[in-house]
Design a protein around this motif. Structure first.
Motif, PDB file in Angstrom:
ATOM      1  N   SER A  77      12.972  -4.009 -34.422  1.00 27.82           N
ATOM      2  CA  SER A  77      12.498  -2.637 -34.494  1.00 27.82           C
ATOM      3  C   SER A  77      13.291  -1.773 -33.532  1.00 27.82           C
ATOM      4  N   GLY A  78      13.224  -0.487 -33.732  1.00 28.24           N
ATOM      5  CA  GLY A  78      13.827   0.466 -32.818  1.00 28.24           C
ATOM      6  C   GLY A  78      12.964   1.710 -32.748  1.00 28.24           C
ATOM      7  N   ILE A  79      12.745   2.214 -31.544  1.00 31.75           N
ATOM      8  CA  ILE A  79      11.910   3.395 -31.358  1.00 31.75           C
ATOM      9  C   ILE A  79      12.593   4.343 -30.383  1.00 31.75           C
ATOM     10  N   ALA A  80      12.688   5.608 -30.776  1.00 33.13           N
ATOM     11  CA  ALA A  80      13.178   6.659 -29.882  1.00 33.13           C
ATOM     12  C   ALA A  80      12.050   7.665 -29.681  1.00 33.13           C
ATOM     13  N   ILE A  81      11.892   8.137 -28.448  1.00 27.67           N
ATOM     14  CA  ILE A  81      10.761   9.007 -28.087  1.00 27.67           C
ATOM     15  C   ILE A  81      11.285  10.281 -27.444  1.00 27.67           C
ATOM     16  N   GLU A  82      10.875  11.419 -27.990  1.00 31.03           N
ATOM     17  CA  GLU A  82      11.323  12.713 -27.469  1.00 31.03           C
ATOM     18  C   GLU A  82      10.116  13.596 -27.136  1.00 31.03           C
ATOM     19  N   PRO A  83       9.956  13.998 -25.877  1.00 32.91           N
ATOM     20  CA  PRO A  83       8.895  14.969 -25.580  1.00 32.91           C
ATOM     21  C   PRO A  83       9.272  16.327 -26.163  1.00 32.91           C
ATOM     22  N   VAL A  84       8.369  16.933 -26.914  1.00 28.82           N
ATOM     23  CA  VAL A  84       8.673  18.210 -27.563  1.00 28.82           C
ATOM     24  C   VAL A  84       7.889  19.369 -26.946  1.00 28.82           C
ATOM     25  N   ARG A  85       7.039  19.069 -25.966  1.00 28.70           N
ATOM     26  CA  ARG A  85       6.382  20.097 -25.170  1.00 28.70           C
ATOM     27  C   ARG A  85       6.573  19.750 -23.704  1.00 28.70           C
TER      28      ARG A  85
END
Length: 265
Positions: A77-85
């Motif tokens: 699996s691969g997961i990328a996380i971006e805070p958008v606030r």
């Protein structure tokens, strides 16, 4: 579960890595991802941990507790996380009742169905929780198990979930906004690049610039089931901009998803 060929999904290159991913934003009015280190104040991670994202997606898929670790294992699996606030927190006192086995009492103990609940006459304990205010994260995810990947895509497209999604605590209900399925395109081969997602395990490669903020935290990344339930097997150190702006990184292995530069872990 039927294992389908990855040929139509994989950019083979010898590693079977998927070349498409699903993208969504998870958000809510409140969030709390309890830090593993103890403290009088129950502190929260600022970036939703990878293990929490895996649990959230397992809830969407209807997979039982401790039954999804192999699905989200390294290499599968691969997961990328971006805070958008912008990341904001506050301390919120909460009154709680102990749920230790010695503090539970049976409801309808002589009937065919018995439920154990905390003793409502017991004294409440007050704890200070550090909570996230209006957290929102854009998540990109790929899975090597094609059948599960397609099932997840169908559920996200339909706006359905087997279990109610939350941001850490069960009372912090979450909303999932599905953006679609996107190609994972090659990123910058060398040099500096602006990365939109939190950057895993590359603290020394962050290029600091005037006016740009950068914070770092280490959180659980992978787990395995054991006789006691589950054990964290690996942590990830994330660098991120608390203002929800990109970070400038030197020589990081980034990819492009929907016009954004992200790093999977």
């Amino acid at each position: 579960m039927e294992q389908e060929s990855l040929d139509e999904w994989a950019d083979d290159g010898g590693d079977g890595r998927l070349d498409r991913c699903l993208s969504f934003t998870v958000s809510g009015p409140w969030g709390h991802f309890r830090r593993v280190e103890g403290n009088v104040v129950k502190q929260t991670y600022r970036i939703i941990p990878r293990t929490t994202v895996a649990g959230l997606l397992a809830a969407v898929l209807g997979i039982e507790r401790d039954g999804y670790y192999d699905l989200f294992a390294p290499g599968s699996s691969g997961i990328a996380i971006e805070p958008v606030r912008a990341v904001r927190t506050l301390n919120m006192p909460m009154n709680t009742l102990s749920t230790a086995s010695g503090n539970l009492q049976s409801l309808n103990g002589h009937g065919k169905i018995s439920v154990k609940l905390p003793n409502p006459t017991a004294l409440r304990q007050q704890h200070n929780y550090e909570v996230l205010v209006e957290p929102a994260y854009r998540v990109d995810v790929w899975l090597a198990e094609t059948a599960r990947y397609r099932e997840l895509r169908e559920l996200l497209e339909a706006g359905k979930s087997h279990y109610v999604p939350s941001l850490g605590l069960s009372e912090h209900l979450a909303e999932i906004d599905y953006h679609g399925e996107f190609d994972i395109e090659s990123g910058s081969e060398a040099g500096r690049v602006e990365v939109d997602s939190a950057v895993p395990n590359a603290v020394d490669d962050i290029v600091l610039r005037e006016g740009m903020r950068c914070q770092v935290e280490e959180s659980p990344a992978f787990m395995r089931a054991d006789s006691g339930g589950r054990t964290t097997t690996e942590f990830t150190t994330y660098a991120y901009n608390p203002d929800a702006e990109p970070l400038v990184v030197d020589g990081v292995d980034s990819v492009e998803v929907d016009g954004r530069n992200v790093v999977f872990v």
